[in-house]
Design a protein around this motif. Structure first.
Motif, mmCIF file in Angstrom:
data_model
loop_
_atom_site.group_PDB
_atom_site.id
_atom_site.type_symbol
_atom_site.label_atom_id
_atom_site.label_comp_id
_atom_site.label_asym_id
_atom_site.label_seq_id
_atom_site.Cartn_x
_atom_site.Cartn_y
_atom_site.Cartn_z
ATOM 1 N N VAL A 97 0.868 -1.173 0.000
ATOM 2 C CA VAL A 97 0.000 0.000 0.000
ATOM 3 C C VAL A 97 0.907 1.225 0.000
ATOM 4 C CG1 VAL A 97 -1.820 1.281 1.176
ATOM 5 C CG2 VAL A 97 -1.797 -1.225 1.265
ATOM 6 N N TYR A 98 0.656 2.140 -0.925
ATOM 7 C CA TYR A 98 1.574 3.255 -1.140
ATOM 8 C C TYR A 98 0.783 4.533 -1.376
ATOM 9 C CZ TYR A 98 4.590 6.256 -4.073
ATOM 10 O OH TYR A 98 5.259 7.308 -4.632
ATOM 11 N N GLY A 99 1.130 5.588 -0.641
ATOM 12 C CA GLY A 99 0.528 6.901 -0.845
ATOM 13 C C GLY A 99 1.613 7.958 -0.870
ATOM 14 N N GLN A 100 1.467 8.933 -1.758
ATOM 15 C CA GLN A 100 2.510 9.947 -1.911
ATOM 16 C C GLN A 100 1.911 11.201 -2.542
ATOM 17 O OE1 GLN A 100 5.045 11.419 -0.984
ATOM 18 N NE2 GLN A 100 6.858 10.480 -1.912
ATOM 19 N N GLU A 101 2.421 12.353 -2.123
ATOM 20 C CA GLU A 101 2.108 13.613 -2.781
ATOM 21 C C GLU A 101 3.355 14.046 -3.545
ATOM 22 O OE1 GLU A 101 0.702 16.449 0.074
ATOM 23 O OE2 GLU A 101 -0.610 14.980 1.039
ATOM 24 N N LEU A 102 3.336 13.869 -4.855
ATOM 25 C CA LEU A 102 4.491 14.221 -5.667
ATOM 26 C C LEU A 102 4.568 15.730 -5.860
ATOM 27 C CD1 LEU A 102 4.368 11.451 -8.427
ATOM 28 C CD2 LEU A 102 5.724 11.487 -6.312
ATOM 29 N N PRO A 103 5.767 16.269 -6.043
ATOM 30 C CA PRO A 103 5.902 17.717 -6.280
ATOM 31 C C PRO A 103 5.037 18.160 -7.466
ATOM 32 C CG PRO A 103 8.053 16.729 -5.905
ATOM 33 C CD PRO A 103 7.083 15.591 -6.010
ATOM 34 N N GLY A 104 4.270 19.208 -7.256
ATOM 35 C CA GLY A 104 3.433 19.745 -8.323
ATOM 36 C C GLY A 104 2.075 19.089 -8.450
ATOM 37 N N SER A 105 1.817 18.014 -7.686
ATOM 38 C CA SER A 105 0.514 17.349 -7.790
ATOM 39 C C SER A 105 -0.542 18.206 -7.087
ATOM 40 C CB SER A 105 0.563 15.952 -7.190
ATOM 41 O OG SER A 105 0.912 15.995 -5.824
ATOM 42 N N PRO A 106 -1.746 18.294 -7.651
ATOM 43 C CA PRO A 106 -2.774 19.149 -7.052
ATOM 44 C C PRO A 106 -3.326 18.568 -5.765
ATOM 45 C CG PRO A 106 -3.665 17.953 -8.949
ATOM 46 C CD PRO A 106 -2.194 17.664 -8.902
ATOM 47 N N LEU A 107 -3.527 19.435 -4.764
ATOM 48 C CA LEU A 107 -4.114 19.035 -3.495
ATOM 49 C C LEU A 107 -5.056 20.152 -3.057
ATOM 50 C CD1 LEU A 107 -4.034 16.814 -1.266
ATOM 51 C CD2 LEU A 107 -2.393 18.276 -0.059
#
Length: 215
Positions: A97-107
């Motif tokens: 199970v993997y979760g990540q906020e990549l640079p530039g991804s919208p939040l």
């Protein structure tokens, strides 16, 4: 609550795969029972999309399933990757199970939004690229932890396919930590989400360059 679907013709991740959707939070309210509940992250509301990836290389040397979670909005103050792994005794079957906020991804901010839907877009290959750079800490059936690198064949994105998708939100208002001094409910979450035009597009003929994905 989630909406889910299986992909009828699983798409290989050696070509670019783009996920997009228009969405907003129609309700986003959070209440904390104490200041501690605000800082621990045990009270959580999160809107997300999830994707199941599967790697089954021709050699049959391993089988690896990944549940990728992309957050669209969260009440949690904690940022950064989440990575959990389980494996069999031989280290050949993996569940991640993997979760990540990549640079530039919208939040989106965790607030009730009375405006228009927001268009969000993500390249799924970028998340697999980030994942395979990590060293895995996997628990086997005995509960022991193993430190493992991704197998070489897992770095070949031809061996990876997208199998399914789900969209929805998850909430938690209970302190489930072992030995906590505040067991039980520590807050309350109210959430609603509007979503339209979810699309998962396999861009045939557009190879994804995974050469930068190796550790």
């Amino acid at each position: 609550m989630f909406l889910s679907d299986e992909i009828r013709h699983p798409a290989s991740l050696d070509e670019k795969i783009v996920y997009s959707a228009d969405l907003k939070l129609s309700k986003a309210n959070v209440r904390y029972a104490s200041a501690d509940a605000r800082t621990t992250g045990e009270v959580l509301g999160q809107a997300l999309s999830g994707f199941s990836f599967l790697a089954t290389p021709p050699s049959g040397s391993f089988k690896m399933s990944v549940l990728l979670q992309i957050s669209h909005s969260t009440s949690s103050p904690f940022k950064g990757p989440y990575l959990a792994c389980q494996t069999d005794n031989e280290g050949r079957v993996f569940s991640i199970v993997y979760g990540q906020e990549l640079p530039g991804s919208p939040l989106l901010p965790f607030v009730t939004d009375d405006g228009e839907l927001h268009h969000l877009e993500f390249t799924l290959n970028d998340y697999l690229c980030d994942l395979v750079k990590h060293r895995l800490s996997c628990r086997d059936p005995s509960g022991s932890s193993r430190q493992l690198n991704f197998p070489d064949e897992a770095l070949n994105f031809t061996n990876w396919h997208v199998q399914g998708i789900y969209i929805g939100f998850e909430v938690n208002d209970t302190d489930l930590r072992a030995g906590t001094s505040t067991p039980g409910k520590v807050g309350a979450i109210e959430m609603g989400m509007q979503i339209a035009n979810p699309k998962l597009i396999h861009q045939n003929g557009q190879p994804y360059d995974s050469s930068s994905c190796h550790r």
